[in-house]
Structures are given as C-alpha cells and as structure tokens.
Write an enzyme that holds these catalytic residues in place. Structure first.
Site, PDB file in Angstrom:
ATOM      1  N   GLN A 149      28.536  -1.104 -71.776  1.00  0.00           N
ATOM      2  CA  GLN A 149      28.636  -1.826 -70.946  1.00  0.00           C
ATOM      3  C   GLN A 149      30.032  -2.585 -69.641  1.00  0.00           C
ATOM      4  OE1 GLN A 149      26.041  -4.351 -68.915  1.00  0.00           O
ATOM      5  NE2 GLN A 149      27.879  -5.127 -68.606  1.00  0.00           N
ATOM      6  N   GLN A 151      30.799  -4.230 -66.737  1.00  0.00           N
ATOM      7  CA  GLN A 151      30.923  -5.740 -65.890  1.00  0.00           C
ATOM      8  C   GLN A 151      30.993  -6.774 -67.914  1.00  0.00           C
ATOM      9  OE1 GLN A 151      27.605  -7.362 -64.314  1.00  0.00           O
ATOM     10  NE2 GLN A 151      29.034  -8.470 -62.538  1.00  0.00           N
ATOM     11  N   GLY A 282      19.649  -8.949 -69.146  1.00  0.00           N
ATOM     12  CA  GLY A 282      18.524  -9.341 -69.206  1.00  0.00           C
ATOM     13  C   GLY A 282      18.274  -7.696 -68.504  1.00  0.00           C
ATOM     14  N   GLY A 283      19.069  -7.694 -67.587  1.00  0.00           N
ATOM     15  CA  GLY A 283      19.376  -6.036 -67.030  1.00  0.00           C
ATOM     16  C   GLY A 283      20.605  -5.525 -66.665  1.00  0.00           C
ATOM     17  N   MET A 284      21.391  -4.833 -66.401  1.00  0.00           N
ATOM     18  CA  MET A 284      22.957  -4.402 -65.639  1.00  0.00           C
ATOM     19  C   MET A 284      22.438  -3.245 -64.352  1.00  0.00           C
ATOM     20  SD  MET A 284      25.778  -4.801 -65.635  1.00  0.00           S
ATOM     21  CE  MET A 284      26.527  -4.101 -64.096  1.00  0.00           C
ATOM     22  N   GLU A 285      22.644  -3.637 -62.962  1.00  0.00           N
ATOM     23  CA  GLU A 285      23.353  -3.045 -62.399  1.00  0.00           C
ATOM     24  C   GLU A 285      23.277  -1.652 -61.739  1.00  0.00           C
ATOM     25  OE1 GLU A 285      23.906  -5.849 -62.168  1.00  0.00           O
ATOM     26  OE2 GLU A 285      25.938  -5.937 -60.930  1.00  0.00           O
ATOM     27  N   ASN A 286      24.028  -0.721 -63.219  1.00  0.00           N
ATOM     28  CA  ASN A 286      24.118   0.861 -63.056  1.00  0.00           C
ATOM     29  C   ASN A 286      23.648   1.624 -62.510  1.00  0.00           C
ATOM     30  OD1 ASN A 286      25.973  -0.216 -65.187  1.00  0.00           O
ATOM     31  ND2 ASN A 286      24.791  -0.376 -66.259  1.00  0.00           N
ATOM     32  N   HIS A 309      15.824  -7.634 -58.822  1.00  0.00           N
ATOM     33  CA  HIS A 309      17.278  -8.520 -58.963  1.00  0.00           C
ATOM     34  C   HIS A 309      17.884  -7.225 -59.280  1.00  0.00           C
ATOM     35  CE1 HIS A 309      20.103 -11.067 -59.370  1.00  0.00           C
ATOM     36  NE2 HIS A 309      21.007 -10.124 -60.553  1.00  0.00           N
ATOM     37  N   GLU A 310      17.951  -6.332 -60.181  1.00  0.00           N
ATOM     38  CA  GLU A 310      18.379  -5.251 -60.597  1.00  0.00           C
ATOM     39  C   GLU A 310      18.574  -4.316 -59.824  1.00  0.00           C
ATOM     40  OE1 GLU A 310      21.170  -5.974 -62.599  1.00  0.00           O
ATOM     41  OE2 GLU A 310      19.915  -7.185 -63.849  1.00  0.00           O
ATOM     42  N   HIS A 313      21.197  -5.064 -56.012  1.00  0.00           N
ATOM     43  CA  HIS A 313      22.645  -5.018 -56.444  1.00  0.00           C
ATOM     44  C   HIS A 313      23.150  -3.473 -56.033  1.00  0.00           C
ATOM     45  CE1 HIS A 313      24.379  -7.645 -59.001  1.00  0.00           C
ATOM     46  NE2 HIS A 313      23.487  -8.113 -60.095  1.00  0.00           N
ATOM     47  N   GLU A 332      26.108 -11.950 -57.198  1.00  0.00           N
ATOM     48  CA  GLU A 332      24.585 -12.319 -57.801  1.00  0.00           C
ATOM     49  C   GLU A 332      24.579 -13.177 -56.832  1.00  0.00           C
ATOM     50  OE1 GLU A 332      23.529 -11.286 -60.186  1.00  0.00           O
ATOM     51  OE2 GLU A 332      25.703  -9.960 -60.867  1.00  0.00           O
ATOM     52  N   ASP A 390      34.602 -14.312 -68.263  1.00  0.00           N
ATOM     53  CA  ASP A 390      32.853 -14.900 -68.021  1.00  0.00           C
ATOM     54  C   ASP A 390      32.945 -15.551 -67.902  1.00  0.00           C
ATOM     55  OD1 ASP A 390      31.964 -12.101 -69.044  1.00  0.00           O
ATOM     56  OD2 ASP A 390      32.820 -11.696 -70.720  1.00  0.00           O
ATOM     57  N   TYR A 398      24.659 -17.180 -59.107  1.00  0.00           N
ATOM     58  CA  TYR A 398      23.630 -16.695 -58.877  1.00  0.00           C
ATOM     59  C   TYR A 398      22.844 -18.111 -58.046  1.00  0.00           C
ATOM     60  CZ  TYR A 398      24.136 -13.955 -62.835  1.00  0.00           C
ATOM     61  OH  TYR A 398      24.811 -12.490 -63.335  1.00  0.00           O
ATOM     62  N   ARG A 571      18.894 -10.223 -76.300  1.00  0.00           N
ATOM     63  CA  ARG A 571      19.654 -11.076 -75.358  1.00  0.00           C
ATOM     64  C   ARG A 571      20.236 -12.223 -75.285  1.00  0.00           C
ATOM     65  NH1 ARG A 571      15.146 -11.360 -70.042  1.00  0.00           N
ATOM     66  NH2 ARG A 571      16.390 -12.407 -68.402  1.00  0.00           N
ATOM     67  N   LYS A 573      20.676 -14.777 -73.054  1.00  0.00           N
ATOM     68  CA  LYS A 573      20.326 -16.088 -72.356  1.00  0.00           C
ATOM     69  C   LYS A 573      19.487 -16.745 -73.230  1.00  0.00           C
ATOM     70  CE  LYS A 573      16.610 -16.237 -69.125  1.00  0.00           C
ATOM     71  NZ  LYS A 573      15.843 -16.251 -68.145  1.00  0.00           N
TER      72      LYS A 573
HETATM   73  N1  BES Z   1      25.593  -7.673 -63.447  1.00  0.00           N
HETATM   74  C1  BES Z   1      24.667  -8.940 -64.365  1.00  0.00           C
HETATM   75  C2  BES Z   1      24.618  -9.052 -65.440  1.00  0.00           C
HETATM   76  C3  BES Z   1      26.516  -9.438 -66.328  1.00  0.00           C
HETATM   77  C4  BES Z   1      26.676 -10.369 -65.376  1.00  0.00           C
HETATM   78  C5  BES Z   1      26.782  -8.668 -66.795  1.00  0.00           C
HETATM   79  C6  BES Z   1      28.581 -10.296 -65.636  1.00  0.00           C
HETATM   80  C7  BES Z   1      28.123  -8.862 -67.153  1.00  0.00           C
HETATM   81  C8  BES Z   1      28.754 -10.053 -66.729  1.00  0.00           C
HETATM   82  C9  BES Z   1      23.235  -8.334 -64.301  1.00  0.00           C
HETATM   83  O1  BES Z   1      22.292  -8.355 -62.355  1.00  0.00           O
HETATM   84  C10 BES Z   1      22.077 -10.306 -63.996  1.00  0.00           C
HETATM   85  O2  BES Z   1      22.549 -10.633 -62.995  1.00  0.00           O
HETATM   86  N2  BES Z   1      21.408 -10.125 -64.804  1.00  0.00           N
HETATM   87  C11 BES Z   1      21.207 -10.799 -65.642  1.00  0.00           C
HETATM   88  C12 BES Z   1      19.114 -11.201 -64.580  1.00  0.00           C
HETATM   89  C13 BES Z   1      19.245 -11.733 -63.523  1.00  0.00           C
HETATM   90  C14 BES Z   1      17.363 -11.277 -63.225  1.00  0.00           C
HETATM   91  C15 BES Z   1      19.700 -12.693 -63.461  1.00  0.00           C
HETATM   92  C16 BES Z   1      20.534 -11.369 -66.926  1.00  0.00           C
HETATM   93  O3  BES Z   1      21.148 -10.620 -67.773  1.00  0.00           O
HETATM   94  O4  BES Z   1      19.655 -12.181 -67.373  1.00  0.00           O
HETATM   95 ZN    ZN Z   2      22.518  -9.364 -61.149  1.00  0.00          ZN
END
Ligand code: BES
Ligand code: ZN
Length: 617
Positions: A149, A151, A282-286, A309-310, A313, A332, A390, A398, A571, A573
């Site tokens: 990971q 980012q 939740g996800g990462m847009e690799n 969302h991903e 990106h 974002e 971070d 967002y 997760r 979040k």
């Molecule tokens: N790029 C982000 C994840 C991220 C942000 C990783 C900053 C590391 C540092 C990804 O696109 C994202 O925003 N994921 C969200 C889910 C989204 C539906 C809001 C998440 O992981 O909660």
């Molecule tokens: Zn995102």
C-alpha cells in the site's frame, strides 16, 4: 549547473503542464527532479515469506540535466547493498540521516552520461508499505499473503525511487514467489501462470503509462481469477471468489458508465483484487487493479459505490494527479464527485442523492472533528509543513472537494460542466496538477472572464479559505426525509416494530441510525436490536453505524458483536472511530477497548494499528 540549464530542464521535464504545476515543490520527497529524475523503474524482486523481506534490484532509468553529478532518491527502512551502472560498474552512494516522516535520502553519484542505475537492496520486515500475513490471517488459512500500500509516501519503503506524485514513472517487474502462490501488480500481467524457476515461480509485469510512484502495487497469495466482462475481472482467494464475483457483477457496466461521462478508460483492463480483511482501506485505486476490502461484500451489491470511487480515480488521480499532498483534494474531491455521477448513471437519481447526502453529513462531522469551521484544516489546499501527509487525509478533501464541484456544476448547468470536466481530463492527462493549476484551467476554459459567475461561486474561497462557503449546493434526498420522520417517531415513543422500514436500502438504514437521538435508553436500544436484528447485521456499514450507537450508549448486549467486528476486519474507517468511541465512555469503555485491542491488534495492518495506538494507550 547553469541556472538557465536548470530552468530549461525543469520545463522539459514537466512539458506543457500549466504554469502553476511546474513550480510545485513536494516537501514530502528528498528528490531534486530539476537535477535528475527517474523515468522508469524495473524491479527484480524475490518475496521471502519466512524472513518477511523483498530482496533484489531496482534498475532506474535516469534523465539528468547537463552537468548534474548526482541523483537523489527516497528510501525508508531499506538495506542498500550496492549501486551500479547498467554495466555493473559500482557507483558511489550515501544514505543520509533518517527523518521520522520522510525516511532517508539515497544520493547516488552519476558519472557523466549515466542513463541507468541499479540498486541492490532488501526491505525491512516492518516496511510501512508491506503487510505480510500469516496463513491464519487469510480466508483459506493455508498460505501466507503479502500486499503493498504505497499512498501516500510509503512506496519508498519497498522501492528506492523518487517517491513524489509529480514524478511519473513507467515500470516493469519480475517477482519471484513460492511456487504455490501467485503475484499480481498494478500493471499488465505478462505471464498469467508464471514461470517455474529455481526456488519458486516468477511473474512478469509491465506498465507502459507513466504513473505516480504511490500507484505501484503488488500482492502475492493463493489467488484465483474470474472474468466479470471482456475487460474486467476479479482476483481473490478461492474461498472468496464466488461471493466476490457476485457482488461485483456490475463492474463491466460501470466502466462503460464512467466512459460515457468523462471519456475513454485509458488503462486497458480494469480488474479488482478483493483482499483479506486486514486491508486497512476501503479501496485503493492501483492502476488496472483496484485493491478492495472484503467488507464491501454485503451480498446485495449495496456497497459498490466504493468500486465506482476507485474506478473514477482512473481519471481523477491516476490520469490527472495531485502534484503534492497539499493538493490531495484534487484526487479525492474530484473522485468523490465523479463516483456520485457514476452511481447516478448506474442506479438512478435517488440512490445518488442518498449517497451525496450521507457524504454531506460526514462533511459536517469532519468540520467539527478538525476543530470547527475556522480551522485551517478545513481548507482544501492544506498546509502540511512538518506534518505527515496522512494528517491532511480527512473527509474535507473528499466531501468539501465534491461539494465544490457540485456547486460549479449547479452554477453553469450540467451540460456545460460535463463538457468542461471531460476536456480537463484530456488536457491534463498524465500530468501533475496543483490547486492553482486547476483554478487557472477553470478560469481559462469554463469561467472565461464571467466575473459574476466567479464571484457567485467564490472559487478562491473554496480552494483556500476555511469553512464551507455559503454558495455550497446542499444535496437533498426525499427518501431520507421519510427515513428521518421514522427516526423522529421512534424518538417520540413509537415502538421499533411499528416503524415503516419496509424496503429500506443500506443507505436508508445508515441514515436512520445516524438520525436517532444521541442519547438512547437501554430499553430503546434493545427494542431496535430485537426488531431489526442489528447486532447480527452482515452489512458492514449498517453494523458499523449500529455499533457506534451502541457504544455511545454503553449498551452491553452489543459487546459480543462489537468484539467480533473489531477482531474480524481491520478497515481503519471502521476500527478507529469505534475505539475512539469506547475510550470516550469512561472506565466501562476503556477497559473494553484495552481488552479487545489486545486481541485485535496482531491482526491489524500498521496503518490501522498505528492510528489506534494513538487512541488506546
Ligand atoms: N486513495 C484512497 C485511499 C487512500 C487515501 C490511501 C490516502 C492512502 C492515503 C482511496 O481511493 C479511497 O479514498 N478509499 C476510501 C473509500 C472511498 C469509497 C471513500 C477508503 O478507503 O475508505
Ligand atoms: Zn479515493
């Protein structure tokens, strides 16, 4: 080097980017791209699951200014064994002092004409970008697993390169893994079955489009694949394949919906890797391969906005990329807006309105959480001097970002706005973008001297001032008004079983739980739990909302469900707010938090445990 040469090179390196993007300096990288920059990374790495290390070489193609005698790379916790040029001649290098946020600069001497350098190195078992899972932490329980990971600034802990989002690089890789495992990357897979080699199986990859280094990603495990459509598919452990493929059945159509909005998908395939439950995001847009948490597997496709969302990106973020982490909202905020447009195109206006409305409430909560509407951290373009990126990765980026774009859409009308946004992605594809660069693009291509429009929206205020501007368009959902009325009825004494909840979607349940009074009695909580089976919920978002309500009211009967939730997924979040809520509940919550965290922590990713450590002492 002559100043003029430096300027000429800097211009050549970021050819035709808007003026503002050229001057962006990334305070989170040691790189000096005006002297010499990495253009391509070629990895040859072996994954050792016993030592928990990647080891091998990173060959970097280098573009140096005339007379530049060195290149500076980013590293973190890497052991560098040697650096050579392409023909194996040793090059002098020094690893600078470690900075707690940035890691260590690796400075390599460049004899005149050096075009390629080869760094031999290995990663640390505690590399911030890598999580090495034991078989016990996987669904199948038989094989270990590894994922990266990157980012925001963690790629440097597994690849010695210039780890700055404005320094785009193509990459290729050969990854050698234990024979029974499979490797996947955010790149084109050149060897789907791998090649059996001494001590394992080797997989080759290539991404010929330049990307920001935080998007280079790797996963290794017992992975199966199922196509979802001609250019989409899902990878996951065999035990999760059926559930994952069913949940993601709409993905092929989603790619088409996204293209219908803002232009062609430029990355070839769009696959999704569903990770083990400790995946911290939740996800990462690799690129080409979104990484996703298994907590979106609700069984009814109700949480697929995360995939929207991903996928979004692939335009906002991967094509047009925040130049620095102070511009994170460009990634974002645009993506959150685009995500909602995809959801509207796929599932209709009401679904999109509900999602936007949930986002609006998250924005209000976040404004409070970062210190109120006057706080500098409510600005879109944030000041990260001396801070880890971070720190700026809040819902402000967002949801305030998305609200800004929604307000622009509303001001000029959807047709004009959509034409602009599509042209913006085309104009700026494969380039870094700053906040000032976006405003300049907006003025040149949308506002076009309409002073009244500019004043009405207040674009400078949106980008640079704290708080939520008056011009903000607030999302409204009729369905949520009906839900709120039911929450009020419950608060006024109507028993849970008499409420009108038939046919409610996941989003309506989320809104209902959020709209209940903050203080509820044990009898009210028991009534809700009995009527709606909330503690037995399989939907992670509904369960999360319920557990927050339960914890804030010290509702003991929900503790087993809480403990199970916190020990079965990682997760951030979900995990961080629940521990914070527990710690705010005196000795009752604090004792619980300590007991549960002792059990849960070994299963968490460092990203999650790091943020919970700061809460549970
Ligand atoms: N790029 C982000 C994840 C991220 C942000 C990783 C900053 C590391 C540092 C990804 O696109 C994202 O925003 N994921 C969200 C889910 C989204 C539906 C809001 C998440 O992981 O909660
Ligand atoms: Zn995102």
């Amino acid at each position: 080097m002559h100043l003029l040469n430096k300027i000429a090179l800097a211009c050549a390196l970021v050819a035709s980017a808007p003026a503002a993007a050229q001057t962006a300096r990334d305070i989170h990288s040691f790189a000096r791209p005006e002297e010499a920059r990495v253009t391509n990374v070629d990895l040859d790495l072996r994954a050792d699951f016993v030592a928990k290390r990647l080891s091998g070489t990173a060959a970097l193609d280098v573009q140096a200014a005339p007379g530049a005698g060195r290149i500076v790379l980013d590293t973190r916790d890497l052991t560098v064994q040697g650096v050579t040029d392409a023909s194996g001649r040793p090059l002098r290098f020094t690893l600078g002092a470690a900075d707690s946020i940035l890691g260590r600069p690796l400075e390599v001497r460049l004899p005149r004409g050096t075009r390629r350098i080869v760094v031999r190195y290995q990663t640390s078992p505690t590399a911030g970008a890598l999580q090495w899972l034991t078989p016990q932490q996987t669904a199948g329980k038989r094989h270990p697993y590894l994922f990266s990971q990157g980012q925001a600034i963690l790629t440097r802990s597994w690849i010695p390169t210039q780890d700055s989002p404005g320094i785009r690089q193509t990459y290729s890789a050969r990854i050698t893994v234990p024979r029974e495992l499979r490797a996947v990357m955010s790149a084109e897979m050149l060897t789907p079955r791998g090649q059996v080699v001494a001590g394992g199986r080797a997989f080759r990859f290539r991404l010929d489009k330049p990307v920001a280094p935080y998007l280079i990603a790797l996963a290794v495990g017992d992975l199966a694949f199922r196509p979802l459509g001609p250019r989409t598919g899902v990878y996951t452990e065999p035990a999760m394949l059926q559930r994952s493929a069913n949940e993601l059945a709409d993905v092929e159509k989603m790619v088409a919906a996204a293209e219908g909005l803002y232009g062609p998908y430029r990355w070839g395939r769009y696959d999704i890797l569903v990770l083990p439950p400790s995946f911290p995001f939740g996800g990462m847009e690799n690129p080409r391969l979104t990484f996703a948490t298994p907590t979106i597997l609700a069984g009814d496709r109700s949480l697929v906005s995360l995939i929207a969302h991903e996928l979004a990106h692939s335009w906002s973020g991967n094509l047009v990329t925040n130049a620095t982490w102070a511009d994170f909202w460009l990634n974002e905020g645009f993506t959150t807006y685009f995500e909602n447009r995809i959801m509207e195109a796929m599932y209709g206006r009401e679904r999109a309105a509900m999602l936007a409305s949930l986002g609006w409430r998250e924005l209000q909560d976040e404004v409070v959480a970062v210190g109120g509407p006057g706080s500098p951290d409510t600005r879109l373009h944030i000041d990260l001097a001396g801070r880890d990126p971070d720190a700026g990765m809040t819902n402000i980026a967002y949801e305030k970002g998305a609200a800004f774009l929604r307000t622009l859409e509303n001001a000029v009308g959807r047709a004009r706005w959509d034409a602009y946004l599509r042209s913006y992605f085309d104009r700026n594809a494969f380039k870094p973008m700053t906040t000032a660069g976006f405003l300049a693009d907006l003025r040149a291509n949308l506002i076009r001297g309409d002073a009244e429009l500019e004043r009405r929206v207040g674009i400078e205020q949106w980008a640079y001032q704290p708080g939520i501007p008056e011009s903000a368009v607030v999302p409204r959902s009729d369905a949520f008004q009906r839900v709120a009325a039911q929450a009020q009825a419950f608060a006024g004494g109507t028993p849970a079983a008499s409420l009108q909840t038939r046919g409610w979607t996941t989003q309506e349940w989320q809104h209902f739980l959020g709209a209940l009074p903050k203080q509820l009695t044990a009898a009210q909580l028991a009534d809700l739990d009995r009527a709606f089976g909330l503690s037995r919920q399989g939907n992670s978002e509904i369960l999360f909302a319920w557990l927050q309500t339960a914890v804030r009211n010290r509702y003991e009967p929900a503790v087993p469900a809480l403990e199970h939730f916190l020990t079965s997924q990682g997760r951030r979040k979900f995990v961080r707010p629940l521990f914070a809520d527990l710690m705010a509940q005196g000795e009752w919550g604090q004792a619980l938090a300590r007991r549960i965290y002792a059990r849960a922590r070994p299963g968490y990713h460092p990203v999650t445990s790091g943020s919970v450590d700061a809460i549970v002492k």
